[in-house]
Design an enzyme around this catalytic site. Structure first.
Site, PDB file in Angstrom:
ATOM      1  N   ASN A  14       0.829  -1.199   0.000  1.00 41.31           N
ATOM      2  CA  ASN A  14       0.000   0.000   0.000  1.00 41.31           C
ATOM      3  C   ASN A  14       0.864   1.250   0.000  1.00 41.31           C
ATOM      4  O   ASN A  14       2.035   1.215   0.362  1.00 41.31           O
ATOM      5  CB  ASN A  14      -0.939   0.002   1.209  1.00 41.31           C
ATOM      6  N   CYS A  15       0.255   2.351  -0.401  1.00 41.48           N
ATOM      7  CA  CYS A  15       0.886   3.659  -0.470  1.00 41.48           C
ATOM      8  C   CYS A  15       1.635   3.942   0.830  1.00 41.48           C
ATOM      9  O   CYS A  15       1.084   3.691   1.898  1.00 41.48           O
ATOM     10  CB  CYS A  15      -0.194   4.706  -0.709  1.00 41.48           C
ATOM     11  N   PRO A  16       2.849   4.397   0.744  1.00 38.65           N
ATOM     12  CA  PRO A  16       3.629   4.837  -0.415  1.00 38.65           C
ATOM     13  C   PRO A  16       4.606   3.789  -0.941  1.00 38.65           C
ATOM     14  O   PRO A  16       5.441   4.097  -1.778  1.00 38.65           O
ATOM     15  CB  PRO A  16       4.398   6.035   0.136  1.00 38.65           C
ATOM     16  N   ASP A  41      -2.741  -1.739  -5.068  1.00 34.44           N
ATOM     17  CA  ASP A  41      -3.111  -0.536  -4.314  1.00 34.44           C
ATOM     18  C   ASP A  41      -3.992   0.359  -5.192  1.00 34.44           C
ATOM     19  O   ASP A  41      -3.563   0.800  -6.247  1.00 34.44           O
ATOM     20  CB  ASP A  41      -1.850   0.214  -3.900  1.00 34.44           C
ATOM     21  N   ASP A  47      -0.870   7.727  -7.808  1.00 32.90           N
ATOM     22  CA  ASP A  47       0.516   7.857  -7.353  1.00 32.90           C
ATOM     23  C   ASP A  47       1.554   7.583  -8.442  1.00 32.90           C
ATOM     24  O   ASP A  47       2.540   8.317  -8.553  1.00 32.90           O
ATOM     25  CB  ASP A  47       0.784   6.915  -6.181  1.00 32.90           C
TER      26      ASP A  47
END
Length: 76
Positions: A14-16, A41, A47
């Site tokens: 997941n981010c980041p 994600d 992103d």
């Protein structure tokens, strides 16, 4: 001679993390090298393009997959 792009499996992150890992992997590649990023994600659709734009990489192709997205990135 064109080298086929490698695939970097970033599924489950997941981010980041997808962007951070992609940044590190691309840094070790020659300019013009291409890399498929495979993600699950949902924020990656925002992103990854932003990362490419900010860092001078070319987002060549984007595909939706059954469990996420794939992004073909060319190192700038």
């Amino acid at each position: 001679m064109t080298v086929a792009p490698q695939t970097y499996d970033l599924k489950g992150l997941n981010c980041p993390l997808p962007v951070l890992k992609a940044r590190k992997r691309l840094a070790g590649m020659p300019r013009g090298g291409r890399l498929w990023l495979e993600t699950t994600d949902p924020l990656a659709v925002i992103d990854i393009p932003a990362f490419c734009n900010e860092n001078g990489h070319l987002l060549v192709e984007t595909e939706a997959t059954s469990d996420g997205h794939r992004f073909l990135v060319e190192r700038g």
